[in-house]
Motif scaffolding. Structure first.
Motif, PDB file in Angstrom:
ATOM      1  N   SER A 241      34.429  81.799 -85.772  1.00 31.05           N
ATOM      2  CA  SER A 241      34.934  82.485 -84.583  1.00 31.05           C
ATOM      3  C   SER A 241      35.653  83.782 -84.916  1.00 31.05           C
ATOM      4  CB  SER A 241      35.871  81.553 -83.797  1.00 31.05           C
ATOM      5  OG  SER A 241      37.015  81.210 -84.563  1.00 31.05           O
ATOM      6  N   SER A 242      36.031  83.974 -86.196  1.00 31.43           N
ATOM      7  CA  SER A 242      36.717  85.213 -86.595  1.00 31.43           C
ATOM      8  C   SER A 242      36.031  85.901 -87.768  1.00 31.43           C
ATOM      9  CB  SER A 242      38.171  84.910 -86.981  1.00 31.43           C
ATOM     10  OG  SER A 242      38.903  84.421 -85.885  1.00 31.43           O
ATOM     11  N   ALA A 243      34.831  85.451 -88.106  1.00 32.32           N
ATOM     12  CA  ALA A 243      34.171  85.959 -89.315  1.00 32.32           C
ATOM     13  C   ALA A 243      33.678  87.388 -89.134  1.00 32.32           C
ATOM     14  CB  ALA A 243      33.004  85.055 -89.684  1.00 32.32           C
ATOM     15  N   ARG A 244      33.660  88.140 -90.255  1.00 23.91           N
ATOM     16  CA  ARG A 244      33.124  89.501 -90.314  1.00 23.91           C
ATOM     17  C   ARG A 244      31.944  89.503 -91.273  1.00 23.91           C
ATOM     18  NH1 ARG A 244      37.900  89.129 -91.810  1.00 23.91           N
ATOM     19  NH2 ARG A 244      37.528  89.991 -93.889  1.00 23.91           N
ATOM     20  N   PRO A 245      31.063  90.500 -91.179  1.00 24.97           N
ATOM     21  CA  PRO A 245      29.863  90.518 -92.042  1.00 24.97           C
ATOM     22  C   PRO A 245      30.178  90.475 -93.531  1.00 24.97           C
ATOM     23  CG  PRO A 245      29.629  92.094 -90.255  1.00 24.97           C
ATOM     24  CD  PRO A 245      31.040  91.590 -90.186  1.00 24.97           C
ATOM     25  N   GLU A 246      31.305  91.060 -93.935  1.00 21.38           N
ATOM     26  CA  GLU A 246      31.628  91.104 -95.362  1.00 21.38           C
ATOM     27  C   GLU A 246      32.321  89.833 -95.858  1.00 21.38           C
ATOM     28  OE1 GLU A 246      35.001  93.285 -93.154  1.00 21.38           O
ATOM     29  OE2 GLU A 246      32.806  93.057 -93.011  1.00 21.38           O
ATOM     30  N   LEU A 247      32.648  88.912 -94.957  1.00 21.82           N
ATOM     31  CA  LEU A 247      33.328  87.681 -95.351  1.00 21.82           C
ATOM     32  C   LEU A 247      32.389  86.783 -96.156  1.00 21.82           C
ATOM     33  CD1 LEU A 247      35.808  85.725 -95.108  1.00 21.82           C
ATOM     34  CD2 LEU A 247      34.675  84.788 -93.077  1.00 21.82           C
ATOM     35  N   VAL A 248      32.908  86.216 -97.242  1.00 24.73           N
ATOM     36  CA  VAL A 248      32.153  85.246 -98.038  1.00 24.73           C
ATOM     37  C   VAL A 248      32.909  83.917 -98.019  1.00 24.73           C
ATOM     38  CG1 VAL A 248      31.215  84.635-100.302  1.00 24.73           C
ATOM     39  CG2 VAL A 248      31.222  87.036 -99.544  1.00 24.73           C
ATOM     40  N   VAL A 249      32.237  82.857 -97.591  1.00 20.82           N
ATOM     41  CA  VAL A 249      32.804  81.516 -97.593  1.00 20.82           C
ATOM     42  C   VAL A 249      32.212  80.757 -98.773  1.00 20.82           C
ATOM     43  CG1 VAL A 249      32.962  79.312 -96.375  1.00 20.82           C
ATOM     44  CG2 VAL A 249      33.185  81.460 -95.112  1.00 20.82           C
ATOM     45  N   ALA A 250      33.073  80.262 -99.652  1.00 23.49           N
ATOM     46  CA  ALA A 250      32.648  79.466-100.808  1.00 23.49           C
ATOM     47  C   ALA A 250      32.911  78.003-100.492  1.00 23.49           C
ATOM     48  CB  ALA A 250      33.409  79.901-102.055  1.00 23.49           C
ATOM     49  N   LEU A 251      31.855  77.257-100.234  1.00 22.11           N
ATOM     50  CA  LEU A 251      31.980  75.848 -99.875  1.00 22.11           C
ATOM     51  C   LEU A 251      32.060  75.006-101.144  1.00 22.11           C
ATOM     52  CD1 LEU A 251      31.983  73.588 -97.776  1.00 22.11           C
ATOM     53  CD2 LEU A 251      29.481  73.683 -97.786  1.00 22.11           C
ATOM     54  N   MET A 252      33.206  74.366-101.348  1.00 25.31           N
ATOM     55  CA  MET A 252      33.467  73.634-102.585  1.00 25.31           C
ATOM     56  C   MET A 252      33.358  72.122-102.400  1.00 25.31           C
ATOM     57  SD  MET A 252      36.638  74.496-105.127  1.00 25.31           S
ATOM     58  CE  MET A 252      36.080  76.167-105.343  1.00 25.31           C
ATOM     59  N   SER A 253      33.245  71.650-101.171  1.00 23.23           N
ATOM     60  CA  SER A 253      33.170  70.210-100.900  1.00 23.23           C
ATOM     61  C   SER A 253      31.849  69.649-101.415  1.00 23.23           C
ATOM     62  CB  SER A 253      33.289  69.948 -99.401  1.00 23.23           C
ATOM     63  OG  SER A 253      34.419  70.611 -98.862  1.00 23.23           O
ATOM     64  N   THR A 254      31.892  68.472-102.018  1.00 24.99           N
ATOM     65  CA  THR A 254      30.676  67.838-102.522  1.00 24.99           C
ATOM     66  C   THR A 254      29.970  67.124-101.375  1.00 24.99           C
ATOM     67  OG1 THR A 254      31.721  67.498-104.681  1.00 24.99           O
ATOM     68  CG2 THR A 254      29.722  66.254-104.233  1.00 24.99           C
ATOM     69  N   ILE A 255      28.853  67.716-100.915  1.00 21.24           N
ATOM     70  CA  ILE A 255      28.086  67.169 -99.803  1.00 21.24           C
ATOM     71  C   ILE A 255      26.600  67.269-100.140  1.00 21.24           C
ATOM     72  CG2 ILE A 255      29.845  67.735 -98.087  1.00 21.24           C
ATOM     73  CD1 ILE A 255      28.235  70.186 -97.333  1.00 21.24           C
ATOM     74  N   ARG A 256      25.756  66.778 -99.275  1.00 22.61           N
ATOM     75  CA  ARG A 256      24.325  66.818 -99.515  1.00 22.61           C
ATOM     76  C   ARG A 256      23.817  68.266 -99.586  1.00 22.61           C
ATOM     77  NH1 ARG A 256      21.443  62.018 -95.916  1.00 22.61           N
ATOM     78  NH2 ARG A 256      22.488  60.251 -96.942  1.00 22.61           N
ATOM     79  N   VAL A 257      22.873  68.498-100.470  1.00 16.80           N
ATOM     80  CA  VAL A 257      22.317  69.835-100.646  1.00 16.80           C
ATOM     81  C   VAL A 257      21.644  70.317 -99.367  1.00 16.80           C
ATOM     82  CG1 VAL A 257      20.600  71.191-101.916  1.00 16.80           C
ATOM     83  CG2 VAL A 257      22.059  69.569-103.142  1.00 16.80           C
ATOM     84  N   THR A 258      20.976  69.422 -98.659  1.00 16.63           N
ATOM     85  CA  THR A 258      20.323  69.813 -97.410  1.00 16.63           C
ATOM     86  C   THR A 258      21.332  70.349 -96.399  1.00 16.63           C
ATOM     87  OG1 THR A 258      20.480  67.489 -96.700  1.00 16.63           O
ATOM     88  CG2 THR A 258      18.377  68.230 -97.632  1.00 16.63           C
ATOM     89  N   ILE A 259      22.524  69.774 -96.385  1.00 19.84           N
ATOM     90  CA  ILE A 259      23.559  70.230 -95.450  1.00 19.84           C
ATOM     91  C   ILE A 259      24.103  71.583 -95.890  1.00 19.84           C
ATOM     92  CG2 ILE A 259      25.812  69.675 -94.445  1.00 19.84           C
ATOM     93  CD1 ILE A 259      25.123  66.730 -94.748  1.00 19.84           C
ATOM     94  N   VAL A 260      24.236  71.798 -97.195  1.00 18.89           N
ATOM     95  CA  VAL A 260      24.668  73.109 -97.702  1.00 18.89           C
ATOM     96  C   VAL A 260      23.714  74.193 -97.207  1.00 18.89           C
ATOM     97  CG1 VAL A 260      24.930  74.528 -99.763  1.00 18.89           C
ATOM     98  CG2 VAL A 260      25.814  72.204 -99.756  1.00 18.89           C
ATOM     99  N   ARG A 261      22.425  73.937 -97.339  1.00 19.63           N
ATOM    100  CA  ARG A 261      21.429  74.935 -96.914  1.00 19.63           C
ATOM    101  C   ARG A 261      21.485  75.169 -95.411  1.00 19.63           C
ATOM    102  NH1 ARG A 261      17.001  72.020-100.772  1.00 19.63           N
ATOM    103  NH2 ARG A 261      17.559  73.081-102.737  1.00 19.63           N
ATOM    104  N   GLU A 262      21.695  74.090 -94.668  1.00 21.97           N
ATOM    105  CA  GLU A 262      21.820  74.228 -93.210  1.00 21.97           C
ATOM    106  C   GLU A 262      23.031  75.077 -92.855  1.00 21.97           C
ATOM    107  OE1 GLU A 262      23.489  71.582 -89.568  1.00 21.97           O
ATOM    108  OE2 GLU A 262      22.366  70.501 -91.100  1.00 21.97           O
ATOM    109  N   PHE A 263      24.164  74.824 -93.511  1.00 22.60           N
ATOM    110  CA  PHE A 263      25.375  75.597 -93.243  1.00 22.60           C
ATOM    111  C   PHE A 263      25.179  77.070 -93.587  1.00 22.60           C
ATOM    112  CE2 PHE A 263      28.731  71.939 -93.632  1.00 22.60           C
ATOM    113  CZ  PHE A 263      28.205  71.375 -92.478  1.00 22.60           C
ATOM    114  N   ALA A 264      24.486  77.350 -94.699  1.00 21.72           N
ATOM    115  CA  ALA A 264      24.255  78.743 -95.097  1.00 21.72           C
ATOM    116  C   ALA A 264      23.427  79.473 -94.042  1.00 21.72           C
ATOM    117  CB  ALA A 264      23.567  78.793 -96.455  1.00 21.72           C
ATOM    118  N   GLN A 265      22.419  78.789 -93.500  1.00 20.91           N
ATOM    119  CA  GLN A 265      21.590  79.390 -92.461  1.00 20.91           C
ATOM    120  C   GLN A 265      22.404  79.655 -91.200  1.00 20.91           C
ATOM    121  OE1 GLN A 265      18.465  80.500 -92.603  1.00 20.91           O
ATOM    122  NE2 GLN A 265      18.642  81.170 -90.462  1.00 20.91           N
ATOM    123  N   ARG A 266      23.221  78.690 -90.823  1.00 15.99           N
ATOM    124  CA  ARG A 266      24.059  78.873 -89.628  1.00 15.99           C
ATOM    125  C   ARG A 266      25.069  79.992 -89.836  1.00 15.99           C
ATOM    126  NH1 ARG A 266      26.201  72.955 -88.094  1.00 15.99           N
ATOM    127  NH2 ARG A 266      27.346  74.163 -86.514  1.00 15.99           N
TER     128      ARG A 266
END
Length: 444
Positions: free
Chosen positions: A108-133
């Motif tokens: 809701s507050s993200a900018r194009p230059e923002l990078v989110v580093a997801l460190m939680s151990t979750i399923r790889v398929t969900i990581v890819r889904e989150f990256a697409q979203r």
């Protein structure tokens, strides 16, 4: 034609200035940390010591306040508004989705230059889904899996494994190297998490081996403490797998304070979550990992807990009816059998089935869902009911409890105990379940 030397010097000087400006810009990246547990708090403390501007959020405000130098924020959205790089270190995929894409989340507050580093151990398929979203929402998301080994996060002793495009990964290298001894780009999005879950499989298999080795040594009259000391001296690289054995021994935990028991339950829950991600990846790639499955089945025992103490799956409701409906969804595989609304009044027989069979018996510790399912399949094989076999096998396939090869082997095994006529019904039920399961995967 020769270029004047003063022009060359001037150009070199300009290039140097540009490079220094770029390095300075990276070094000035503002950081956010969401999730102030053991990992997140350690990361935040390291970044503060390196002179970074750090904003933090946790559902427990006291957890943020405990890390000196971190600016406390009221929501993930506020962290996003104050950060160039955000490290998300929450427990599971549900929490990650909430803080990234939920109400007042990062998106809701993200900018194009923002990078989110997801460190939680979750399923790889969900990581890819989150990256697409994230891309659709206009910001970048990479996976940065962390492994601490024997080092301390707060002291910068971690190693990081990143997945994502090279440009984005390199853009956050300065931040990551401020709290890690190694920051390795493993490949495209999901590769960091894939490396982490592979490492986890190695770790938990070694932990199980250490536990069972301890049982064997104890049964043979060997002093486990002395055995661990030998391992420390002769094989120091293997000591990590014996540390848990040293801490809890081989006997079931009894008489410990509730806080200590909760710690062991928490570790067992992490085992289930981590191995779930690894087994899911293995299934998607057609790789057999029987050792990982065994580690999951014996996870409670590794941590000194009675079997079934920390069942794999979401926490069940306290209300018997709601608990029963939740367990039915787990047993049959979500969406396989239409579930009645919780508010619906059920006929007495159905109500008793939901409350007692699923809300009580299937939910009891001591046997896993897979254990109970195998018993039911064995009993159902005597009924000559292919339709009932199909329902149970579909649930097993959806829950990754059985592979196609194991289902076929099960038919052969049962044929010798329930007779060839009944085995035909079992075979038909298994075949129907496999067909539907393959069709459902093909349409995803």
């Amino acid at each position: 034609m020769h270029r004047p030397s003063h022009t060359l010097c001037s150009n070199r000087h300009t290039l140097q200035e540009q490079k220094m400006t770029q390095v300075s810009a990276v070094r000035q990246q503002r950081c956010g940390v969401i999730g102030m547990g053991m990992i997140g708090a350690g990361v935040a403390a390291c970044l503060v010591r390196k002179g970074r501007e750090v904003s933090g959020y946790d559902v427990r405000p006291a957890a943020v306040a405990a890390v000196e130098g971190v600016k406390a924020c009221a929501s993930p959205a506020e962290v996003a508004s104050r950060s160039d790089v955000i490290i998300v270190s929450v427990v599971n995929a549900e929490q990650a989705e909430t803080v990234i894409f939920g109400d007042k989340g990062i998106s809701s507050s993200a900018r194009p230059e923002l990078v989110v580093a997801l460190m939680s151990t979750i399923r790889v398929t969900i990581v890819r889904e989150f990256a697409q979203r994230a891309a659709e929402s206009g910001f970048k998301l990479i996976d940065v899996a962390i492994t601490t080994g024997g080092g301390s996060v707060a002291n910068g002793g971690s190693a990081l494994m990143a997945g994502g495009d090279a440009e984005t990964v390199e853009s956050v290298r300065g931040v990551m190297e401020d709290f890690a001894v190694l920051f390795s780009h493993m490949g495209p999005i999901g590769a960091g998490m894939a490396a982490k879950v592979a490492r986890n499989i190695m770790h938990y298999a070694a932990t199980l081996g250490a536990y069972e080795g301890g049982l064997l040594a104890e049964a043979a009259g060997v002093d486990i403490g002395k055995l661990i000391e030998v391992i420390r001296k002769s094989d120091p690289h293997n000591i990590m797998s014996t540390l848990l054995l040293e801490k809890r021994g081989t006997k079931p935990l009894q008489g410990l304070p509730e806080a200590a028991m909760e710690q062991f339950r928490g570790w067992a829950n992490l085992l289930y979550k981590d191995l779930d991600a690894g087994i899911d990846l293995a299934d998607s790639l057609g790789v057999e990992v029987p050792g990982a499955r065994l580690s999951m089945e014996r996870g409670d025992l590794i941590y000194g807990l009675p079997p079934g103490t920390t069942p794999h799956g979401p926490k069940l409701d306290e209300d018997p009816k709601l608990r029963g409906l939740q367990m039915m969804d787990q047993v049959y595989g979500k969406g396989t059998v239409p579930m009645p609304p919780a508010s619906m009044e059920l006929p007495p027989y159905v109500d008793a089935t939901v409350r007692w069979l699923f809300g009580d018996v299937w939910s009891r510790p001591g046997l896993s869902i897979r254990d109970r399912r195998m018993l039911v399949i064995g009993a159902t094989a005597q009924m000559n009911r292919a339709d009932l076999i199909e329902i149970q096998v579909t649930g097993a396939l959806k829950n990754k409890e059985l592979t196609e090869e194991q289902c076929q082997e099960m038919v052969l095994q049962l044929a010798f105990y329930c007779g060839w006529g009944n085995a035909t019904a079992v075979h038909n039920g298994v075949t129907a379940a496999l067909k539907k399961y393959k069709e459902s995967k093909a349409t995803k």
